[in-house]
Design a protein around this motif. Structure first.
Motif, short mmCIF file in Angstrom:
data_model
loop_
_atom_site.label_atom_id
_atom_site.label_comp_id
_atom_site.label_asym_id
_atom_site.label_seq_id
_atom_site.Cartn_x
_atom_site.Cartn_y
_atom_site.Cartn_z
N THR A 99 0.71 -1.46 -0.24
CA THR A 99 -0.75 0.46 0.08
C THR A 99 0.51 1.13 -0.12
O THR A 99 0.91 2.38 0.24
N THR A 100 2.34 1.50 -0.32
CA THR A 100 2.75 2.59 0.11
C THR A 100 3.09 2.93 -0.72
O THR A 100 2.19 2.77 -2.49
N ILE A 101 3.34 4.40 -1.23
CA ILE A 101 3.03 5.01 -2.03
C ILE A 101 4.27 5.04 -3.76
O ILE A 101 5.04 3.66 -3.03
N TRP A 102 3.46 4.65 -4.46
CA TRP A 102 4.73 4.55 -6.14
C TRP A 102 5.90 4.66 -5.67
O TRP A 102 6.71 3.86 -6.82
N GLY A 103 6.93 5.57 -5.49
CA GLY A 103 7.94 6.10 -5.55
C GLY A 103 9.04 5.29 -4.57
O GLY A 103 10.17 5.11 -4.88
N ARG A 104 8.31 4.56 -3.36
CA ARG A 104 8.77 3.54 -3.03
C ARG A 104 8.84 2.10 -3.34
O ARG A 104 8.64 0.68 -2.84
N LEU A 105 8.53 1.81 -4.50
CA LEU A 105 7.92 0.40 -4.70
C LEU A 105 9.34 -0.66 -5.15
O LEU A 105 8.71 -2.07 -5.33
N THR A 106 10.27 -0.05 -5.57
CA THR A 106 10.85 -0.81 -5.92
C THR A 106 11.95 -1.54 -4.55
O THR A 106 12.73 -2.24 -4.39
N GLU A 107 11.75 -0.68 -3.38
CA GLU A 107 11.96 -1.76 -2.49
C GLU A 107 10.95 -2.71 -1.30
O GLU A 107 9.98 -2.92 -0.90
N GLU A 108 11.38 -3.98 -1.76
CA GLU A 108 11.10 -4.66 -0.31
C GLU A 108 10.43 -4.41 0.68
O GLU A 108 9.32 -5.51 1.26
N ALA A 109 10.62 -4.17 1.98
CA ALA A 109 11.09 -3.28 2.89
C ALA A 109 9.31 -3.38 2.47
O ALA A 109 8.69 -3.40 3.91
N TYR A 110 8.59 -2.25 1.64
CA TYR A 110 7.57 -1.64 1.90
C TYR A 110 6.65 -2.54 0.96
O TYR A 110 5.35 -2.10 1.03
N TYR A 111 6.48 -3.57 1.40
CA TYR A 111 5.06 -4.59 0.55
C TYR A 111 5.04 -5.57 2.02
O TYR A 111 6.34 -6.41 2.88
N LYS A 112 3.75 -5.31 1.98
CA LYS A 112 3.26 -6.52 3.00
C LYS A 112 2.97 -7.42 2.81
O LYS A 112 2.68 -8.29 4.25
N ALA A 113 2.88 -8.35 1.64
CA ALA A 113 2.44 -9.62 1.73
C ALA A 113 2.98 -10.53 0.64
O ALA A 113 3.55 -9.59 -0.58
N TRP A 114 3.35 -11.32 0.80
CA TRP A 114 4.21 -11.66 0.08
C TRP A 114 4.30 -13.44 -0.28
O TRP A 114 3.40 -14.40 0.30
N GLY A 115 4.22 -13.84 -2.01
CA GLY A 115 3.43 -14.69 -2.36
C GLY A 115 5.09 -16.12 -2.02
O GLY A 115 6.18 -15.62 -1.57
N GLN A 116 4.75 -17.13 -2.03
CA GLN A 116 5.05 -18.63 -2.14
C GLN A 116 7.16 -18.85 -2.29
O GLN A 116 7.81 -19.12 -2.24
N GLY A 117 6.60 -17.90 -4.02
CA GLY A 117 7.62 -17.91 -4.79
C GLY A 117 8.16 -18.49 -5.97
O GLY A 117 6.74 -19.82 -5.90
N THR A 118 8.29 -19.02 -7.40
CA THR A 118 8.41 -19.66 -8.23
C THR A 118 8.97 -19.74 -8.92
O THR A 118 9.84 -18.46 -9.34
N GLN A 119 9.88 -21.07 -9.25
CA GLN A 119 11.10 -21.31 -9.69
C GLN A 119 11.02 -21.25 -11.25
O GLN A 119 10.27 -21.97 -11.96
N VAL A 120 11.82 -20.01 -11.78
CA VAL A 120 11.58 -20.14 -13.07
C VAL A 120 13.42 -20.52 -13.79
O VAL A 120 14.32 -19.79 -13.09
N THR A 121 13.78 -21.31 -14.89
CA THR A 121 14.82 -21.49 -15.47
C THR A 121 14.67 -21.68 -16.28
O THR A 121 14.06 -22.41 -17.07
N VAL A 122 16.20 -20.83 -16.85
CA VAL A 122 16.17 -20.58 -18.21
C VAL A 122 17.19 -21.73 -19.20
O VAL A 122 19.10 -20.90 -18.32
N SER A 123 17.00 -21.92 -19.75
CA SER A 123 18.66 -22.77 -19.95
C SER A 123 19.07 -21.87 -21.23
O SER A 123 18.34 -21.73 -22.20
N SER A 124 20.67 -21.84 -22.05
CA SER A 124 20.87 -21.07 -22.82
C SER A 124 20.98 -22.72 -24.58
O SER A 124 21.12 -23.45 -23.85
#
Length: 124
Positions: A99-124
């Motif tokens: 819910t933080t202001i737009w100017g802080r959106l790149t900073e993870e400390a301002y995020y309240k809720a997180w998903g569990q993460g999903t793995q992305v693997t890119v092969s060359s």
């Protein structure tokens, strides 16, 4: 709000994947949404963000022109379309809500809720 990320997997360089973030226990439209990633041996970094109504987006330079963040507030979802994938995109991807202001959106400390993460693997 609880978040569930999905859609990760294995792709070849130049390929595409679409990640989805589904919310429950809250109304996603009240949050700005972000995607972050953590590559092997690296710190978690900002990838993209989208405003509450979807009208404004922000991307880290390395994904501009390749990734697109979007949201569907009626479905309580936020997606990350990843095209022209590169091996350096390999990471665990997390969606997050803030819910933080737009100017802080790149900073993870301002995020309240997180998903569990999903793995992305890119092969060359």
């Amino acid at each position: 709000v609880q978040l569930q990320a999905s859609g990760g997997g294995l792709a070849q360089a130049g390929g595409s994947l679409r990640l989805s973030c589904a919310a429950s226990g809250g109304t996603l439209s009240t949050y700005n949404m972000g995607w972050f990633r953590q590559g092997p041996g690296k710190e978690r970094e900002f990838v993209a963000a989208i405003s509450r109504n979807g009208g404004t987006t922000k991307y880290t330079d390395s994904v501009k022109g390749r990734f697109t963040i979007s949201r569907n507030n009626a479905k309580n979802t936020a997606d990350l379309q990843m095209n022209n994938l590169k091996p350096e995109d390999t990471a665990v991807y997390y969606c997050a809500a803030t819910t933080t202001i737009w100017g802080r959106l790149t900073e993870e400390a301002y995020y309240k809720a997180w998903g569990q993460g999903t793995q992305v693997t890119v092969s060359s």
